[in-house]
Write a protein that holds these residues in place. Structure first.
Motif, PDB file in Angstrom:
ATOM      1  N   ASP A   1      86.994   6.343  75.984  1.00 19.60           N
ATOM      2  CA  ASP A   1      87.454   5.504  74.872  1.00 19.60           C
ATOM      3  C   ASP A   1      86.965   6.049  73.535  1.00 19.60           C
ATOM      4  N   GLY A   2      87.891   6.250  72.613  1.00 18.19           N
ATOM      5  CA  GLY A   2      87.556   6.592  71.238  1.00 18.19           C
ATOM      6  C   GLY A   2      87.102   8.013  71.004  1.00 18.19           C
ATOM      7  N   THR A   3      87.387   8.929  71.913  1.00 21.09           N
ATOM      8  CA  THR A   3      86.929  10.306  71.705  1.00 21.09           C
ATOM      9  C   THR A   3      87.662  10.978  70.547  1.00 21.09           C
ATOM     10  N   SER A   4      88.917  10.587  70.309  1.00 25.14           N
ATOM     11  CA  SER A   4      89.669  11.173  69.197  1.00 25.14           C
ATOM     12  C   SER A   4      89.477  10.405  67.896  1.00 25.14           C
ATOM     13  N   GLN A   5      88.705   9.310  67.919  1.00 28.98           N
ATOM     14  CA  GLN A   5      88.491   8.495  66.727  1.00 28.98           C
ATOM     15  C   GLN A   5      87.065   8.615  66.187  1.00 28.98           C
ATOM     16  N   THR A   6      86.280   9.494  66.787  1.00 34.20           N
ATOM     17  CA  THR A   6      84.888   9.682  66.385  1.00 34.20           C
ATOM     18  C   THR A   6      84.690  11.109  65.913  1.00 34.20           C
ATOM     19  N   CYS A   7      84.015  11.256  64.791  1.00 32.09           N
ATOM     20  CA  CYS A   7      83.739  12.592  64.282  1.00 32.09           C
ATOM     21  C   CYS A   7      82.610  13.213  65.107  1.00 32.09           C
ATOM     22  N   PRO A   8      82.820  14.373  65.709  1.00 39.30           N
ATOM     23  CA  PRO A   8      81.755  14.976  66.509  1.00 39.30           C
ATOM     24  C   PRO A   8      80.621  15.552  65.673  1.00 39.30           C
ATOM     25  N   ASN A   9      80.836  15.682  64.349  1.00 41.44           N
ATOM     26  CA  ASN A   9      79.828  16.290  63.496  1.00 41.44           C
ATOM     27  C   ASN A   9      78.818  15.275  62.982  1.00 41.44           C
TER      28      ASN A   9
ATOM     29  N   GLY B   1      79.344  11.599  63.713  1.00 42.67           N
ATOM     30  CA  GLY B   1      79.370  10.403  64.535  1.00 42.67           C
ATOM     31  C   GLY B   1      80.049   9.217  63.909  1.00 42.67           C
ATOM     32  N   SER B   2      80.659   9.354  62.753  1.00 46.44           N
ATOM     33  CA  SER B   2      81.319   8.236  62.080  1.00 46.44           C
ATOM     34  C   SER B   2      82.682   7.983  62.711  1.00 46.44           C
ATOM     35  N   HIS B   3      83.158   6.754  62.541  1.00 46.46           N
ATOM     36  CA  HIS B   3      84.461   6.354  63.082  1.00 46.46           C
ATOM     37  C   HIS B   3      85.539   6.726  62.080  1.00 46.46           C
ATOM     38  N   THR B   4      86.485   7.550  62.503  1.00 47.81           N
ATOM     39  CA  THR B   4      87.525   8.041  61.593  1.00 47.81           C
ATOM     40  C   THR B   4      88.796   7.212  61.633  1.00 47.81           C
ATOM     41  N   GLY B   5      88.870   6.220  62.492  1.00 50.23           N
ATOM     42  CA  GLY B   5      90.071   5.406  62.589  1.00 50.23           C
ATOM     43  C   GLY B   5      91.051   5.959  63.610  1.00 50.23           C
ATOM     44  N   LYS B   6      91.994   5.117  64.008  1.00 53.07           N
ATOM     45  CA  LYS B   6      92.957   5.499  65.027  1.00 53.07           C
ATOM     46  C   LYS B   6      93.961   6.486  64.465  1.00 53.07           C
ATOM     47  N   LYS B   7      94.251   7.523  65.246  1.00 55.36           N
ATOM     48  CA  LYS B   7      95.214   8.538  64.847  1.00 55.36           C
ATOM     49  C   LYS B   7      96.470   8.398  65.689  1.00 55.36           C
TER      50      LYS B   7
ATOM     51  N   TYR C   1      90.066  15.246  60.321  1.00 56.52           N
ATOM     52  CA  TYR C   1      89.344  15.395  59.050  1.00 56.52           C
ATOM     53  C   TYR C   1      88.463  14.174  58.865  1.00 56.52           C
ATOM     54  N   CYS C   2      87.171  14.417  58.655  1.00 58.62           N
ATOM     55  CA  CYS C   2      86.208  13.336  58.471  1.00 58.62           C
ATOM     56  C   CYS C   2      85.959  13.128  56.979  1.00 58.62           C
ATOM     57  N   HIS C   3      86.177  11.907  56.482  1.00 55.83           N
ATOM     58  CA  HIS C   3      85.947  11.597  55.067  1.00 55.83           C
ATOM     59  C   HIS C   3      84.461  11.460  54.754  1.00 55.83           C
ATOM     60  N   GLU C   4      83.634  11.317  55.782  1.00 59.95           N
ATOM     61  CA  GLU C   4      82.205  11.161  55.547  1.00 59.95           C
ATOM     62  C   GLU C   4      81.524  12.509  55.314  1.00 59.95           C
ATOM     63  N   CYS C   5      81.797  13.468  56.207  1.00 60.47           N
ATOM     64  CA  CYS C   5      81.105  14.760  56.110  1.00 60.47           C
ATOM     65  C   CYS C   5      82.032  15.921  55.785  1.00 60.47           C
ATOM     66  N   GLY C   6      83.348  15.672  55.762  1.00 62.19           N
ATOM     67  CA  GLY C   6      84.290  16.729  55.438  1.00 62.19           C
ATOM     68  C   GLY C   6      84.587  17.683  56.568  1.00 62.19           C
ATOM     69  N   TYR C   7      84.189  17.363  57.798  1.00 62.74           N
ATOM     70  CA  TYR C   7      84.406  18.280  58.917  1.00 62.74           C
ATOM     71  C   TYR C   7      85.885  18.296  59.287  1.00 62.74           C
ATOM     72  N   THR C   8      86.445  19.488  59.451  1.00 65.43           N
ATOM     73  CA  THR C   8      87.862  19.655  59.737  1.00 65.43           C
ATOM     74  C   THR C   8      88.039  20.605  60.908  1.00 65.43           C
ATOM     75  N   THR C   9      88.876  20.202  61.825  1.00 60.89           N
ATOM     76  CA  THR C   9      89.254  21.053  62.956  1.00 60.89           C
ATOM     77  C   THR C   9      90.503  20.442  63.582  1.00 60.89           C
ATOM     78  N   THR C  10      90.990  21.040  64.629  1.00 62.27           N
ATOM     79  CA  THR C  10      92.126  20.451  65.323  1.00 62.27           C
ATOM     80  C   THR C  10      91.688  19.208  66.084  1.00 62.27           C
ATOM     81  N   ARG C  11      92.629  18.337  66.319  1.00 60.56           N
ATOM     82  CA  ARG C  11      92.318  17.047  66.931  1.00 60.56           C
ATOM     83  C   ARG C  11      91.757  17.214  68.342  1.00 60.56           C
ATOM     84  N   ASP C  12      92.361  18.085  69.146  1.00 64.93           N
ATOM     85  CA  ASP C  12      91.930  18.233  70.536  1.00 64.93           C
ATOM     86  C   ASP C  12      90.542  18.845  70.622  1.00 64.93           C
ATOM     87  N   VAL C  13      90.243  19.809  69.770  1.00 65.93           N
ATOM     88  CA  VAL C  13      88.914  20.421  69.778  1.00 65.93           C
ATOM     89  C   VAL C  13      87.861  19.402  69.369  1.00 65.93           C
TER      90      VAL C  13
END
Length: 413
Positions: free
Chosen positions: A330-338, A340-346, A354-366
């Protein structure tokens, strides 16, 4: 207790093939009769006490007990006096057929499955010998009850110390096979967590995305041969039931499906070994793949064989001393792995994280695979102190650089 199953190709004589086909026909008759008996017992009790059933049902006495395995096995013994063809098949083979039906009936009630199906000659393709005689193996042949010595291809030797518990003879499109259940009275401990951790995220576009940044596309095993399958099945409609032409065409379709199945299984094994290279831990999501095959993408889910891949991956990890574990999906695609903030449902069309808290960007699956890895490490009580994708994301597909300083806080189990 360690249990393994080895499969070998049989090379039976025409006389042995006739015996195996006769065995399959008798097992199919026993299965259909026992299933009909159970369904009639249930149907006779589904009508209300103050109304008649709209369908024709057998009238079975109210004190008649349910025909479970033990009662049907006793009836089978009595039926051999009236039907001599039942004596041509090994008694334990018929008992195993009733046990399989009883297990399918219990799964219907306990696991929510549908009624077991009646079998035609194409559906029931195997029978089981629960016991073999003394010294049943030679380099060139296997001794089976009622069949004698059957030639086979000993493609790999049976490990020393293992005992053969049972043998299942399977009829496939490419011939006859035997699956030997091997058992060794020893307890082998599971692999302990060690080495480099790897998280895996499965999907329909990319079959698997790893926390190291690698994305592997899903081969279309069925789609590549779907047109040929459809043409053959279209020709099947014009063939008369029971004719030799229809039987030969059915065999051709079965060989094509077996080719697809063997290709998929071979690719799963090769991918599992590739993922186990240079890692010590693998974490995956705990997914109910049965539900995946009930949606709009059911054909693609069945074609990918996600459930089979997880079973193969777990076995390969066991053989190669790699720790394997499942985590909450649950929620693996809605949590920033860098961070840990909740990025919302995609939505599914959003393929970039893309994380608005830390700016981490990568593909969704990775990003999802990296969160799976983080959850696996957290469940072990360790901490994530490196970048989400290690020192450098080499071999990633779809993006060049993964930014972020890594999740440095402790993750409690």
């Amino acid at each position: 207790m360690l249990t393994m199953t080895y499969e070998y190709k049989l090379q039976p004589t025409p006389e042995q093939i006739a015996i195996m086909e006769q065995t399959l026909d008798v097992c199919r008759s026993v299965w259909n009769f026992a299933l009909r008996q159970r369904k009639d017992w249930c149907a006779s009790r589904k009508s209300p006490v103050n109304a008649c059933s709209l369908n024709c049902e057998y009238i079975i006495s109210t004190d008649e007990p349910f025909p479970n395995y033990h009662r049907q096995a006793k009836q089978l013994t009595d039926a051999k006096k009236q039907y001599p063809e039942l004596k041509t098949v090994h008694s334990q083979v018929l008992q195993q057929t009733l046990r399989t039906l009883d297990r399918a009936w219990d799964d219907m009630r306990a696991r929510g499955f549908g009624f077991p199906r009646f079998k035609n000659k194409y559906r029931l393709r195997s029978f089981v010998f629960p016991q073999l005689g003394k010294d049943p193996i030679r380099d060139d042949a296997l001794k089976l009850p009622k069949l004698g010595w059957v030639k086979w291809r000993l493609s790999r030797s049976i490990p020393d110390g293992f005992e053969i518990k049972q043998a299942r003879v399977v009829r496939k499109a490419s011939g006859y096979f035997v699956a030997l259940s091997l058992q060794l009275d020893v307890n082998i401990p599971s692999a302990m967590p060690h080495g480099h951790p790897l998280g895996l995220d499965l999907g329909f576009d990319k079959f698997v995305a790893t926390s190291d940044g690698q994305e592997i596309k899903r081969p279309r095993f069925l789609t590549t041969l779907q047109r040929k399958v459809e043409l053959l099945q279209r020709r099947l409609k014009s063939k008369q039931f029971g004719s030799n032409n229809r039987h030969q065409l059915n065999q051709k379709i079965a060989r094509l499906h077996q080719r697809i199945t063997d290709t998929r299984k071979d690719w799963h094994f090769k991918l599992a070994h590739h993922l186990c290279d240079s890692v010590g831990m693998i974490f995956v999501e705990d997914i109910n793949f049965v539900a995946w095959q009930r949606g709009i993408l059911s054909k693609h889910s069945a074609d990918a064989g996600f459930g089979q891949f997880f079973k193969i991956l777990e076995w390969v990890c066991f053989r190669r001393n790699v720790y394997f574990a499942k985590v909450n999906k649950d929620g693996t695609s809605q949590t920033c792995p860098n961070c840990g903030s909740h990025t919302g449902k995609k939505t599914l069309d959003v393929r970039v994280h893309y994380c608005h808290e830390c700016g981490y960007t990568t593909t969704r699956d990775v990003a999802a695979s990296q969160e799976i890895r983080n959850r696996g490490i957290a469940a072990l009580g360790h901490s994530v102190v490196e970048n989400v994708c290690g020192l450098e994301a080499t071999g990633s597909i779809g993006h060049n650089t993964l930014v972020g300083t890594g999740r440095s806080r402790k993750l409690a189990s």
